[in-house]
Design an enzyme around this catalytic site. Structure first.
Site, short mmCIF file in Angstrom:
data_model
loop_
_atom_site.label_atom_id
_atom_site.label_comp_id
_atom_site.label_asym_id
_atom_site.label_seq_id
_atom_site.Cartn_x
_atom_site.Cartn_y
_atom_site.Cartn_z
N ASN A 112 48.33 31.42 -8.56
CA ASN A 112 49.01 30.99 -9.79
C ASN A 112 48.24 31.48 -11.01
O ASN A 112 47.00 31.55 -11.03
CB ASN A 112 49.25 29.48 -9.83
N CYS A 169 53.78 30.55 -10.64
CA CYS A 169 53.23 30.03 -9.38
C CYS A 169 52.71 31.16 -8.49
O CYS A 169 53.14 32.32 -8.61
CB CYS A 169 54.29 29.29 -8.60
N GLU A 186 53.37 31.68 -5.35
CA GLU A 186 54.39 32.25 -4.47
C GLU A 186 55.14 33.38 -5.17
O GLU A 186 55.41 34.43 -4.60
CB GLU A 186 55.41 31.17 -4.06
N1 THU Z 1 51.95 25.84 -8.39
C1 THU Z 1 52.02 26.91 -7.56
O1 THU Z 1 51.41 27.96 -7.82
N2 THU Z 1 52.76 26.81 -6.44
C2 THU Z 1 53.38 25.67 -6.03
O2 THU Z 1 54.00 25.68 -4.98
C3 THU Z 1 53.30 24.46 -6.84
C4 THU Z 1 52.65 24.60 -8.15
C5 THU Z 1 51.12 25.94 -9.59
C6 THU Z 1 51.85 25.97 -10.89
C7 THU Z 1 50.79 25.46 -11.84
O3 THU Z 1 49.94 26.53 -12.20
C8 THU Z 1 49.97 24.49 -10.99
O4 THU Z 1 50.26 24.83 -9.64
C9 THU Z 1 50.30 23.03 -11.23
O5 THU Z 1 51.66 22.80 -11.13
#
Ligand code: THU
Length: 158
Positions: free
Chosen positions: A61, A72, A74
């Site tokens: 992320n 994110c 993913e």
């Molecule tokens: N986040 C992800 O990268 N993937 C997920 O599946 C859930 C949330 C990140 C977004 C943000 O940078 C942090 O986690 C908190 O939400």
């Protein structure tokens, strides 16, 4: 009464029972999580995909002071993999998160990421395995589409 039900098949596996390939993907996702840029949430997420050409691509992320501008792990990973190797389908995706120095017990992707995950299977006409890794155990779904019932897809635009 004509109530219908959707069931979501998945396995809950000890990490040491994952296949070698799955363990490699989880390890790559973890390495990626350790490189996350998450100064605002402190929630470090990593993802890794295995592609049909044998490449493994990982990402994390990437946050931003203007919060919604961040992305994110993913989506970072899938967009990069598809941009780099547009002809390779996704075979498997592993996700892991570290918060407060600890691996979170099985991360669950957000809705926007699930939508992007579905688009990838639609694009390559192939569903793929998803490993939601925790510290000791992981949730393994054989079909990514199970994470988003009632999906909006390209078919709806025809
Ligand atoms: N986040 C992800 O990268 N993937 C997920 O599946 C859930 C949330 C990140 C977004 C943000 O940078 C942090 O986690 C908190 O939400």
């Amino acid at each position: 009464m004509n109530q219908k039900q959707i069931t979501i098949p998945y396995h809950l596996r000890s990490n040491d029972k994952l296949s070698d390939t799955e363990q490699t993907l989880v390890a790559k996702a973890r390495e990626a999580a350790e490189k996350a840029y998450a100064p605002y949430s402190g929630f470090h997420v990593g993802a890794a995909v295995l592609l049909s050409n044998g490449e493994i691509v990982s990402g994390s992320n990437q946050e931003n002071a203007a919060y919604p501008s961040g992305i994110c792990a993913e989506r970072t990973t899938l967009f990069y993999a598809n941009a780099q190797y547009p002809d390779a389908s996704v075979e498997a995706l592993a996700i892991i998160a570290i918060h407060g120095g600890e691996v979170v017990p099985s991360i669950s992707p957000c809705g926007a990421c699930r939508q992007v995950m579905v688009e990838v299977s639609y694009r390559y006409n192939k569903s793929y395995k998803v490993i939601l890794a925790g510290k000791d155990k992981s949730v393994v779904l054989e079909d990514n589409r199970m994470l988003l019932p009632f999906t909006f897809s390209g078919d709806d635009l025809k």
